[in-house]
Scaffold this motif. Structure first.
Motif, PDB file in Angstrom:
ATOM      1  N   GLY A   5     -55.542 -31.207  20.250  1.00 13.71           N
ATOM      2  CA  GLY A   5     -55.018 -32.504  20.678  1.00 13.71           C
ATOM      3  C   GLY A   5     -54.348 -32.384  22.034  1.00 13.71           C
ATOM      4  O   GLY A   5     -54.694 -31.527  22.836  1.00 13.71           O
TER       5      GLY A   5
ATOM      6  N   LYS B 192     -54.976 -20.443  25.282  1.00 10.60           N
ATOM      7  CA  LYS B 192     -55.311 -19.916  26.621  1.00 10.60           C
ATOM      8  C   LYS B 192     -56.770 -20.177  26.905  1.00 10.60           C
ATOM      9  O   LYS B 192     -57.603 -20.012  26.032  1.00 10.60           O
TER      10      LYS B 192
ATOM     11  N   ARG C 106     -64.418 -28.141  14.236  1.00  7.62           N
ATOM     12  CA  ARG C 106     -63.011 -27.794  13.999  1.00  7.62           C
ATOM     13  C   ARG C 106     -62.732 -27.713  12.504  1.00  7.62           C
ATOM     14  O   ARG C 106     -61.582 -27.689  12.087  1.00  7.62           O
TER      15      ARG C 106
ATOM     16  N   ASN D  18     -61.803 -37.880  21.872  1.00  7.72           N
ATOM     17  CA  ASN D  18     -62.682 -37.396  22.922  1.00  7.72           C
ATOM     18  C   ASN D  18     -61.961 -36.486  23.920  1.00  7.72           C
ATOM     19  O   ASN D  18     -62.407 -35.371  24.203  1.00  7.72           O
ATOM     20  N   ALA D  19     -60.827 -36.974  24.447  1.00  6.53           N
ATOM     21  CA  ALA D  19     -60.145 -36.207  25.490  1.00  6.53           C
ATOM     22  C   ALA D  19     -59.715 -34.840  24.959  1.00  6.53           C
ATOM     23  O   ALA D  19     -59.915 -33.808  25.612  1.00  6.53           O
ATOM     24  N   ALA D  20     -59.142 -34.849  23.758  1.00  2.00           N
ATOM     25  CA  ALA D  20     -58.650 -33.589  23.198  1.00  2.00           C
ATOM     26  C   ALA D  20     -59.811 -32.641  22.906  1.00  2.00           C
ATOM     27  O   ALA D  20     -59.742 -31.439  23.200  1.00  2.00           O
TER      28      ALA D  20
ATOM     29  N   ASP E 143     -61.246 -31.081  25.938  1.00  2.00           N
ATOM     30  CA  ASP E 143     -60.367 -30.026  26.401  1.00  2.00           C
ATOM     31  C   ASP E 143     -60.619 -28.735  25.617  1.00  2.00           C
ATOM     32  O   ASP E 143     -60.677 -27.641  26.180  1.00  2.00           O
ATOM     33  N   VAL E 144     -60.771 -28.896  24.312  1.00  2.00           N
ATOM     34  CA  VAL E 144     -61.033 -27.720  23.476  1.00  2.00           C
ATOM     35  C   VAL E 144     -62.365 -27.082  23.871  1.00  2.00           C
ATOM     36  O   VAL E 144     -62.468 -25.863  24.048  1.00  2.00           O
TER      37      VAL E 144
ATOM     38  N   GLN F 140     -60.864 -24.066  25.355  1.00  2.00           N
ATOM     39  CA  GLN F 140     -60.473 -23.254  24.198  1.00  2.00           C
ATOM     40  C   GLN F 140     -61.645 -23.052  23.252  1.00  2.00           C
ATOM     41  O   GLN F 140     -61.565 -23.404  22.073  1.00  2.00           O
TER      42      GLN F 140
END
Lengths: 753, 222
Positions: free
Chosen positions: A716, A753, B144, B168-170, B173-174, B178
Motif C-alpha cells: 500500500g 527495499k 499477493r 492500482n498505485a500501490a 509500486d510493488v 518490491q
C-alpha cells in the motif's frame, strides 16, 4: 484481460461497491459510470419516440440516428416513433446482443447416447450432442422424445438415430472449430449413412434430415440443398415445413462461403436476385406462413453479406428522410452493421452525400477521455452547418462541441420549446457554456429548471454535475453532491427482483470525481463538519465525513472542530461513542491524536472519502491496518507513486466540471499545507504507536497495535522508512510480548527495499 | 500516452493479446494470443456467442487461443461449477485450434470463487492433452495471496499488471520496486502489461515471456 465484452456491458462499475478491495476494474470512478455514454439509459421505445435525455457523442450510431431523426422531426416524433421495439432490434438488445444460453444436454438423450457409445456418463464425447446452436439442440431432443414414443421405435432404430445425431453434433463442433482455425487443415469426417429402403418411411425421413443437417454444418452445401429441397417437397415429411427455408439457407451459405472479394458487383447482384426469387417462392406459399418472417430476415442478411455496397446505398437513401420508419425491415440495424465495416477514408464521401451521416460522424468525431484536437474543427463544422441550414440537429451539434458560448447559438438554444426532443440536451449545454463563460447565475437557473423534470439517472447526473459546479455554499453543494451509478440503475430496471447488493443503487448515493475532489481537497475541517450536519445526505456518508473531519482535526490539533466532528461521528456511528468520549475528556493533544489514530484503525475510519460510503463498523482485529489516508500532497508532488492525485480542472467538453469553490478557502489551504507534510497513515500511526509504547508501556492494546503497524508495512502507501518501522515494531512485539497472540500472528516484518 | 513497446531483440518472447481483426504488431509476429472464445456468466446463466471469424495470419505466426470467461459484475454466479462443462468444451476447442502448443484461460474469479477456480483449472489441465500447455491469466492482487497461486495446476501464470483496481498505485509500486513481495509465480516467468500503463523497461525484462494489451487494439502502430 480487462477488455469489455461489449460496449454495453458494465465492467468497471464495481470499483466502488465491491467488497473485494483490490479487485480488478478501472481505478477511480469510471468515465462512463455516471453517464449513459454508449447507450441511452432511457427505455428504448421512449428514446425512439423523442425522450432523448442528454445525447452523448460516445453513443453507437443506431442511437445517434434515432436522436437525429427525433430532433429533425421535432415534437411530432411522439406520434411517429416508428415500429414498436424497432430500436431494440436495431441495437441487438432484443436478441441479447448475440448471446444465448448454452443448451443443457437432454438427460434421456445423453443417457441413450452413452449406452450406444459404451462410454461412462461423464465422457466428454457426450458433449458433442449439444454442440449445435441451442435451438437445434432443443429441436433434436424434441424429435428424440417423439420418435422414442412411437410403437416402431426399436432399440436398434433409436440407437441408429442417436448415433447419427451425435455425428450431426460433431459436425457442429467441427464447424465451430473451423471458425477459429489458424492454418490447420479440415479433418475428414464421415457423415450419417442412409438407412436401407427396408426401414419404415418415418425413420428414413428422420435420417434424411440428419444427413442434410450434417452436410450443411460441414459446408457440403451441394449435398444439403437438394436434401432440404426434397424434405420441403414431401408433404408428409415430419420436417416438411422447414425444408424450403433450410434449402434457401443452404444456398445462401453456399453463395457466401467463398467470400465476395474479387467478385464483381454485377455477378453478385445476379446471385442475389436468384436467391430472392427462391425466397419469393416461400413467401408466396401461404402454407409456409410461419417461415415467412425468417425468410425475409434471411434475405436481408444475404443482401448485407453479398451486396453490401448496394444495400448500404439503398439504406442511406431511405434513412436520409426522417419521415420514413427506419426500424421497419431492419433498416437501421442493417445500416449500423454496414457502417461499422466502412473504411475511415470512405466515410467522408458518405458524409458529403447524406446529411444524417455527416451529423452523426461530426458528433462521434469528438469523443475520448482527454482533450481531443478533433473537437475544435468538428465544432466549427457544426456551427457552419447550422448557419447554413438553421436546422435543429445542427443547432444541437454546434452547442455540444465547443468550449465557449457563441451568442447567436445560445439565443437559438434558449428559444427551443420544452416539448422539443432536443430540449434537455440543449439546456444541459446552455448551462455548461454559461458556466464556462463565467455566468453561474444563468447556469444555475437553467439546471434548476431542467432538474424539475422526470429525468433518467444518467441525464440527472449530468445536470447535477453542472449544478454542483456552480454551488455557492457547502450546504448548497451538498444537495447536488451525489450521483447514481447508471449501470446499476439500468440493471435494476431490467430485473424484477433486485438482489440485496443493488437494492438501493437507483438512488443518488455515490461520489464522482468532482465530489471526491471537493471532499478531499476542497474543504477545511470546519466545512467538513458543516457538511456532515446536512440532513439530506445519507447518514452513512455523513458518518464517514465526520470521521474524516475528526482525523484531520486530530492531525492538525484543532480541538473545537475535533469535538464537533467527534460528537457527530458518535451520533451517526455509535460504535465510536466510547473513543469520542475519551477524546473529549483528554487534555493532551498527543493523547487525543493517539485515540483518533487507534479508533481509525479499529473501525476503519479514513481521512479521505471514497466513491461509496460503507457503514462505520469494527474491523476484525486481525484484518486491521493503518490505512486512513495515503497522502495529502497536492501539486507536483501528487504525481509521485502512491500519492493521492491532485484534481485537475478538465480541459475537455465531456469531462466533469471542476468542483465548486466553497467554504473557508484560506483555512483549507493552510490545513492542506500542514497535512501535506505528513507521512502516510502507516507512517504516522507507526511512529505514534512506537512513541506510545515508550510512554505507556502498560497499555494492553500495544501487542495488537504493534502487529497492526507491522502488517500495514506489507504494502500500500508506504514511506521511505517503512522497512525500519516494520523491523522496529516487529522487534518490540517479539521482545516485549513474546508469548502474546499478536506476536504469534506476526511471524515476519516486511522489507520494502 | 506512453508508447513503450517491447523491444524487437527477441531476447524474450513478447506476445500481443489480440481481439477480432486487430492487426498483428511487429514485435509479436512469432506468436499471438487471440481472444476469440467468450463465455459470460450472469447469475445462473452461462451465455455464449460465436466469436468473430479469425483473420488470415501469416503461417509462421503461432497462435495461442484464449478463452475469455467474463463474470458479470452486477450478477455474478454464486459458483463457477455450473459453467465448468461449457468452459471445458471451449478449452478443448481452443486446444484443437492452437498452433503454438499453448492455450490460455482468462477468467477473473472473485474472492469467493477461489476454490471453484482452482478446481476448474485442475479439470481443464486434466482434460487437455499433456502435450498442450495451459496458460492462465491472473489478477495482480492474486500475486499477493498465496492461496490463489500455490500449486495451481497450470503450466504458466500470467499476472496482469494493468488496470489493477483501486489498489492500482500501490500494486504498481510493488511490481516496480518490491518484486520480492509478489508470489514467486509472479516474479519471473510470464506477465501481462498494457501499452497504456507501461512500467520501466527493466520490469518487463524480468520475465521470459510477456503478453501485451493495447486499449487501441494495435491500430495505431501498423
Amino acid at each position: 484481460m480487462k477488455r469489455t465484452l461489449a460496449g454495453a456491458l458494465a465492467l468497471t462499475l464495481l470499483a466502488g461497491i465491491a467488497t473485494e478491495v483490490g479487485a480488478s476494474g478501472d481505478y477511480g470512478p469510471s468515465y462512463t459510470m455516471f453517464r449513459a455514454w454508449t447507450a441511452p439509459d432511457i427505455p428504448l421505445d421512449r428514446f425512439q419516440a423523442g425522450d432523448l435525455g442528454v445525447i452523448q457523442p460516445g453513443m453507437r450510431r443506431v442511437y445517434l440516428y434515432a436522436a437525429w431523426r427525433a430532433i429533425s422531426l421535432g415534437p411530432r416524433v411522439t406520434s411517429a416513433p416508428g415500429m414498436q421495439g424497432g430500436l431494440a432490434r436495431a441495437d441487438g438488445s432484443v436478441f441479447g446482443y448475440g448471446w444465448s444460453q448454452a443448451a443443457d444436454a437432454d438427460q434421456a438423450l445423453t443417457a441413450h447416447l452413452a449406452r450406444a457409445l459404451h462410454v461412462p456418463a461423464d465422457d466428454p464425447k457426450l458433449r458433442t450432442i449439444t454442440a449445435c446452436p441451442p435451438a437445434a439442440t432443443q429441436y433434436a431432443a424434441t424429435v428424440f422424445h417423439v420418435a422414442s414414443g412411437r410403437s416402431d421405435a426399436t432399440p436398434a432404430r433409436l440407437d441408429a438415430w442417436v448415433l447419427n445425431q451425435q455425428k450431426v453434433g460433431e459436425a457442429c463442433q467441427i464447424a465451430d472449430d473451423w471458425r477459429y482455425r489458424y492454418g490447420t487443415e479440415k479433418p475428414v469426417l464421415v457423415g450419417p449413412a442412409p438407412l436401407p429402403a427396408t426401414e419404415p418411411l418415418y425413420w428414413r425421413q428422420l435420417n434424411e434430415y440428419q444427413r442434410a443437417a450434417w452436410a450443411f454444418q460441414t459446408g457440403h452445401y451441394t449435398d444439403s440443398t437438394p436434401l432440404f429441397e426434397r424434405i420441403g417437397a414431401a408433404p408428409n415429411h415430419p420436417m416438411h415445413d422447414l425444408g424450403a427455408y433450410l434449402a434457401l439457407r443452404s444456398e445462401v451459405r453456399r453463395v457466401l462461403a467463398p467470400g465476395i472479394k474479387g467478385v464483381d458487383l454485377i455477378r453478385r447482384e445476379q446471385l442475389a436476385r436468384a436467391l430472392e426469387e427462391r425466397g419469393g417462392a416461400i413467401l408466396a406459399d401461404a402454407s409456409l406462413a410461419p417461415m415467412h418472417e425468417p425468410t425475409r430476415a434471411l434475405l436481408r442478411s444475404m443482401s448485407v453479406g453479398l451486396t453490401p455496397e448496394t444495400r448500404l446505398d439503398e439504406l442511406n437513401r431511405v434513412l436520409d428522410n426522417p419521415g420514413t420508419d427506419p426500424f421497419a425491415l431492419d433498416r437501421l440495424g442493417d445500416w449500423s452493421v454496414l457502417m461499422d465495416a466502412v473504411k475511415a477514408q470512405d466515410i467522408q464521401g458518405l458524409r458529403s452525400a447524406h446529411e444524417f451521416v455527416d451529423w452523426i460522424e461530426t458528433i462521434r468525431g469528438c469523443t475520448g477521455l482527454t482533450s481531443n484536437p478533433a473537437c475544435e474543427p468538428a465544432g466549427a463544422h457544426a456551427l457552419a452547418r447550422w448557419r447554413q441550414t438553421r436546422s435543429r440537429p445542427w443547432l444541437v451539434a454546434a452547442l455540444m462541441l465547443p468550449q465557449s458560448a457563441v451568442p447567436e447559438l445560445m439565443q437559438a438554444g434558449l428559444a427551443l420549446p420544452p416539448s422539443d426532443p432536443a430540449y434537455v440536451t440543449v439546456r444541459y449545454h446552455l448551462a455548461r457554456l454559461n458556466r464556462l463563460d463565467g455566468k453561474p447565475l444563468e447556469a444555475r437557473a437553467i439546471t434548476d429548471n431542467v432538474l424539475q423534470r422526470q429525468l433518467s439517472p444518467g441525464t440527472r447526473n449530468l445536470l447535477r454535475q453542472e449544478r454542483f459546479a456552480v454551488a455557492t455554499s457547502v450546504s448548497e453543494a451538498a444537495r447536488y453532491l451525489l450521483r447514481t451509478n447508471v449501470d446499476y440503475a439500468k440493471s435494476m430496471s431490467s430485473i424484477k427482483e433486485p438482489d440485496e447488493a443493488v437494492r438501493d443503487t437507483p438512488r443518488e448515493i455515490m461520489l464522482d470525481d468532482d465530489g471526491l475532489a471537493w471532499l478531499n481537497l476542497g474543504l477545511a475541517v470546519t466545512d467538513l463538519v458543516e457538511l456532515a450536519r446536512q440532513p439530506e445526505l445519507p447518514p452513512v456518508l455523513r458518518a464517514r465525513i465526520a470521521g474524516a473531519a475528526w482525523i484531520r482535526a486530530a492531525l492538525l490539533d484543532k480541538l473545537d472542530e475535533g469535538r464537533q466532528a467527534g460528537a457527530l461521528l458518535a451520533q451517526l456511528a455509535p460504535t465510536t461513542t466510547a473513543a469520542v468520549a475519551h477524546y473529549g475528556h483528554t487534555a493532551s493533544s498527543v493523547e487525543r491524536r493517539h485515540i483518533v489514530l487507534v479508533e481509525s484503525v479499529r473501525v476503519g475510519l479514513a481521512a479521505q472519502l471514497t466513491m461509496y460510503a460503507q457503514p462505520v463498523a469494527p474491523v476484525e482485529a486481525g484484518d486491521a491496518t493503518a490505512s486512513a489516508w495515503c497522502s495529502f500532497k497536492t501539486g507536483d508532488a501528487a504525481s509521485e507513486p502512491g500519492v493521492y492525485h491532485e484534481f485537475k480542472a478538465p480541459a475537455f467538453a465531456w469531462r466533469l466540471p471542476p468542483p465548486p469553490d466553497t467554504g473557508h478557502a484560506d483555512q483549507r489551504r493552510e490545513e492542506l499545507g500542514q497535512l501535506g507534510s505528513l507521512k502516510s497513515a502507516t507512517g504516522v500511526t507507526g511512529d505514534d504507536v512506537l512513541a506510545w509504547a515508550a510512554s505507556h508501556p502498560g497499555d494492553p492494546d500495544l501487542p495488537w497495535l504493534l502487529h497492526v503497524v507491522v502488517v500495514s508495512t506489507r504494502g500500500g502507501c508506504l514511506d521511505p522508512d517503512a522497512t525500519t518501522l516494520s523491523r522496529t515494531a516487529w522487534s518490540m512485539l517479539h521482545k516485549r510480548y513474546a508469548g502474546s497472540e499478536w506476536a504469534a500472528r506476526t511471524p515476519y516484518f516486511y522489507s520494502n527495499k | 500516452m506512453p508508447t513503450w513497446l517491447p523491444p524487437l531483440d527477441l531476447s524474450h518472447d513478447a506476445i500481443a493479446w489480440l481481439w477480432k481483426d486487430a492487426p498483428v504488431p511487429a514485435f509479436s509476429r512469432a506468436a499471438v494470443a487471440i481472444v476469440d472464445r467468450h463465455i459470460w456468466l450472469v447469475g445462473d446463466k452461462v451465455l455464449v456467442r460465436p466469436g468473430a471469424r479469425p483473420q488470415a495470419l501469416n503461417r509462421a505466426t503461432k497462435v495461442i487461443p484464449v478463452v475469455h470467461v467474463e463474470i458479470d459484475a452486477l450478477h455474478p454466479p454464486t459458483s463457477l461449477r455450473q459453467a465448468g462443462p461449457i468452459v471445458l468444451d471451449a478449452m478443448r476447442s481452443a486446444g484443437r485450434a492452437s498452433t503454438s502448443g499453448w492455450v490460455q484461460l482468462d477468467l477473473e474469479a472473485r474472492r469467493s470463487q477461489r476454490a471453484d477456480y482452482r478446481d476448474l483449472v485442475h479439470n481443464i489441465r486434466a482434460t487437455l492433452p499433456r502435450k498442450l500447455k495451459l496458460s492462465v491469466t491472473a489478477l495482480a492482487w492474486w500475486c499477493r495471496s498465496g492461496p490463489w497461486l500455490d500449486g495451481l495446476d497450470a503450466d504458466e501464470v500470467v499476472p496482469m499488471f494493468f488496470r489493477m483496481g483501486r489498489d492500482n498505485a500501490a500494486l504498481r509500486d510493488v511490481v516496480a520496486r518490491q518484486p520480492t513481495a509478489l508470489h514467486p509465480l509472479c516474479r519471473a516467468g510470464s506477465a501481462g502489461f498494457s501499452r497504456q500503463e507501461a512500467f520501466p523497461a527493466d520490469v518487463a525484462a524480468r520475465y521470459r515471456r510477456t503478453y501485451w494489451f493495447d486499449e487501441n487494439a494495435w491500430k495505431d502502430i501498423e
